[in-house]
Design a protein around this motif. Structure first.
Motif, PDB file in Angstrom:
ATOM      1  N   LEU A  31       0.834  -1.196   0.000  1.00 39.36           N
ATOM      2  CA  LEU A  31       0.000   0.000   0.000  1.00 39.36           C
ATOM      3  C   LEU A  31       0.873   1.252   0.000  1.00 39.36           C
ATOM      4  O   LEU A  31       1.580   1.525   0.980  1.00 39.36           O
ATOM      5  CB  LEU A  31      -0.915  -0.001   1.225  1.00 39.36           C
ATOM      6  CG  LEU A  31      -1.662  -1.328   1.481  1.00 39.36           C
ATOM      7  CD1 LEU A  31      -2.188  -1.379   2.907  1.00 39.36           C
ATOM      8  CD2 LEU A  31      -2.784  -1.489   0.483  1.00 39.36           C
ATOM      9  N   PHE A  35      -4.545   2.958   3.833  1.00 43.27           N
ATOM     10  CA  PHE A  35      -5.689   2.215   3.322  1.00 43.27           C
ATOM     11  C   PHE A  35      -6.032   1.115   4.307  1.00 43.27           C
ATOM     12  O   PHE A  35      -5.152   0.414   4.794  1.00 43.27           O
ATOM     13  CB  PHE A  35      -5.360   1.593   1.957  1.00 43.27           C
ATOM     14  CG  PHE A  35      -6.522   0.920   1.285  1.00 43.27           C
ATOM     15  CD1 PHE A  35      -7.425   1.653   0.524  1.00 43.27           C
ATOM     16  CD2 PHE A  35      -6.714  -0.446   1.400  1.00 43.27           C
ATOM     17  CE1 PHE A  35      -8.492   1.038  -0.107  1.00 43.27           C
ATOM     18  CE2 PHE A  35      -7.770  -1.079   0.772  1.00 43.27           C
ATOM     19  CZ  PHE A  35      -8.660  -0.332   0.014  1.00 43.27           C
ATOM     20  N   HIS A  45      -2.396  10.836   0.683  1.00 37.92           N
ATOM     21  CA  HIS A  45      -2.704  11.031  -0.730  1.00 37.92           C
ATOM     22  C   HIS A  45      -1.600  11.873  -1.360  1.00 37.92           C
ATOM     23  O   HIS A  45      -0.805  12.512  -0.666  1.00 37.92           O
ATOM     24  CB  HIS A  45      -4.061  11.726  -0.908  1.00 37.92           C
ATOM     25  CG  HIS A  45      -4.101  13.108  -0.319  1.00 37.92           C
ATOM     26  ND1 HIS A  45      -3.851  14.242  -1.052  1.00 37.92           N
ATOM     27  CD2 HIS A  45      -4.356  13.549   0.948  1.00 37.92           C
ATOM     28  CE1 HIS A  45      -3.958  15.313  -0.291  1.00 37.92           C
ATOM     29  NE2 HIS A  45      -4.251  14.918   0.942  1.00 37.92           N
ATOM     30  N   ARG A  50      -5.533   9.049  -4.278  1.00 40.11           N
ATOM     31  CA  ARG A  50      -5.840   8.623  -2.916  1.00 40.11           C
ATOM     32  C   ARG A  50      -5.345   7.215  -2.587  1.00 40.11           C
ATOM     33  O   ARG A  50      -4.934   6.928  -1.459  1.00 40.11           O
ATOM     34  CB  ARG A  50      -7.359   8.714  -2.692  1.00 40.11           C
ATOM     35  CG  ARG A  50      -7.860   8.170  -1.359  1.00 40.11           C
ATOM     36  CD  ARG A  50      -7.270   8.941  -0.175  1.00 40.11           C
ATOM     37  NE  ARG A  50      -7.584   8.281   1.084  1.00 40.11           N
ATOM     38  CZ  ARG A  50      -6.874   7.335   1.652  1.00 40.11           C
ATOM     39  NH1 ARG A  50      -5.773   6.882   1.045  1.00 40.11           N
ATOM     40  NH2 ARG A  50      -7.226   6.821   2.808  1.00 40.11           N
ATOM     41  N   VAL A  51      -5.393   6.302  -3.543  1.00 35.57           N
ATOM     42  CA  VAL A  51      -5.040   4.901  -3.297  1.00 35.57           C
ATOM     43  C   VAL A  51      -4.176   4.386  -4.441  1.00 35.57           C
ATOM     44  O   VAL A  51      -4.479   4.635  -5.612  1.00 35.57           O
ATOM     45  CB  VAL A  51      -6.311   4.030  -3.166  1.00 35.57           C
ATOM     46  CG1 VAL A  51      -5.970   2.539  -3.200  1.00 35.57           C
ATOM     47  CG2 VAL A  51      -7.068   4.361  -1.888  1.00 35.57           C
ATOM     48  N   ASN A  53      -2.729   0.618  -4.659  1.00 35.49           N
ATOM     49  CA  ASN A  53      -2.536  -0.700  -4.056  1.00 35.49           C
ATOM     50  C   ASN A  53      -1.956  -1.666  -5.076  1.00 35.49           C
ATOM     51  O   ASN A  53      -2.421  -1.728  -6.217  1.00 35.49           O
ATOM     52  CB  ASN A  53      -3.855  -1.254  -3.516  1.00 35.49           C
ATOM     53  CG  ASN A  53      -4.363  -0.489  -2.306  1.00 35.49           C
ATOM     54  OD1 ASN A  53      -3.676   0.399  -1.793  1.00 35.49           O
ATOM     55  ND2 ASN A  53      -5.552  -0.810  -1.848  1.00 35.49           N
ATOM     56  N   TRP A 127      -7.302   4.714  -6.791  1.00 35.80           N
ATOM     57  CA  TRP A 127      -8.468   5.560  -6.556  1.00 35.80           C
ATOM     58  C   TRP A 127      -8.068   7.023  -6.670  1.00 35.80           C
ATOM     59  O   TRP A 127      -7.021   7.433  -6.159  1.00 35.80           O
ATOM     60  CB  TRP A 127      -9.041   5.343  -5.158  1.00 35.80           C
ATOM     61  CG  TRP A 127      -9.575   3.990  -4.852  1.00 35.80           C
ATOM     62  CD1 TRP A 127      -9.528   2.868  -5.642  1.00 35.80           C
ATOM     63  CD2 TRP A 127     -10.232   3.584  -3.648  1.00 35.80           C
ATOM     64  NE1 TRP A 127     -10.108   1.801  -4.996  1.00 35.80           N
ATOM     65  CE2 TRP A 127     -10.543   2.219  -3.774  1.00 35.80           C
ATOM     66  CE3 TRP A 127     -10.570   4.257  -2.475  1.00 35.80           C
ATOM     67  CZ2 TRP A 127     -11.196   1.506  -2.761  1.00 35.80           C
ATOM     68  CZ3 TRP A 127     -11.219   3.559  -1.472  1.00 35.80           C
ATOM     69  CH2 TRP A 127     -11.523   2.201  -1.612  1.00 35.80           C
TER      70      TRP A 127
END
Length: 248
Positions: A31, A35, A45, A50-51, A53, A127
């Motif tokens: 990650l 998260f 972020h 934001r994500v 993975n 994301w």
């Protein structure tokens, strides 16, 4: 802040080994940003990104039906086959060379599984915060010619309002590209939208850029730049995520 040719820019380095991690047996993930059970207040972020993975999912396993809203979700498989279903009636099979996008908008339930029973699925799930809220949920996927990524950045994801042919549109002023460059190459990426930052992620290999040597699964965020220069020694495969830095 650092400077290139007198211009100030900000650099955020995330070495691969510093990422969060989780092992659920059927799911092993690394990650880049906070998260689920992994939280680092310094790594929440990068702009609207934001994500990020880096998932490995065992054969036949996956995420059952679960909800999302007001998020742009991008899935890029690197090995194996993803199977997607949602409550909007969409059913997708996504393989290497394809990219999937989903605007969660006002709310969507979906599941995501390893379509194959005896092979590990590897994918990036990304994301972004959207640039407009409560849009009608939407789904799309597209197959890309991987040969177009040879010593070149291939544009994959773009702002939906730009209506750029042969790309996937999302509700954000973001541009995603991938490229695979041979050893001994020098190349440049130019920012598409003034004010956007660039998050560089090494899928394979290594690359020199911005006074850093980036290796497998390293990430580097750059702000305040208009272009970025790269140089390879032994070859590299890159995922570039150009994103707005301001959260609306």
């Amino acid at each position: 802040m650092e400077t290139i040719f007198g211009t100030a820019f900000k650099k955020t380095l995330h070495k691969a080994g510093t990422r969060g991690q989780a092992d659920h047996g059927w799911l092993k993930t690394r990650l880049t940003f906070s998260f689920s059970g992994y939280h680092d207040p310094k790594r929440v972020h990068f702009g609207v990104l934001r994500v990020l993975n880096d998932d490995q999912i065992a054969g036949g396993k996956g995420f059952g039906m679960h909800p999302h809203d007001n998020m742009e979700i991008i899935t890029i498989p690197t090995e194996g086959v993803v199977e997607h279903k949602d409550n909007q009636g969409n059913h997708g099979i996504i393989t290497k060379g394809e990219v999937q996008v989903m605007s969660a908008g006002t709310g969507v339930y979906h599941s995501e599984f390893n379509h194959q029973k005896d092979e590990t699925l590897k994918l990036f799930q990304i994301w972004l915060f959207p640039n407009k809220g409560n849009v009608t949920p939407r789904y799309d996927q597209m197959k890309f010619d991987l040969e177009a990524q040879h010593n070149n950045f291939q544009l994959l994801v773009t702002p939906i309002e730009a209506n750029i042919p042969n790309t996937l549109g999302i509700h954000q002023d973001a541009y995603f590209s991938m490229g695979k460059f041979e050893a001994g190459k020098e190349f440049t990426y130019k920012i598409n939208r003034e004010g956007n930052g660039l998050y560089i992620f090494v899928v394979n290999g290594s690359v020199n850029t911005s006074d850093e040597t980036l290796e497998l699964r390293d990430g580097l965020g750059l702000e305040g730049i208009t272009e970025v220069n790269f140089e390879t020694e032994n070859g590299v495969e890159l995922l570039l995520m150009e994103v707005p830095m301001e959260l609306e």
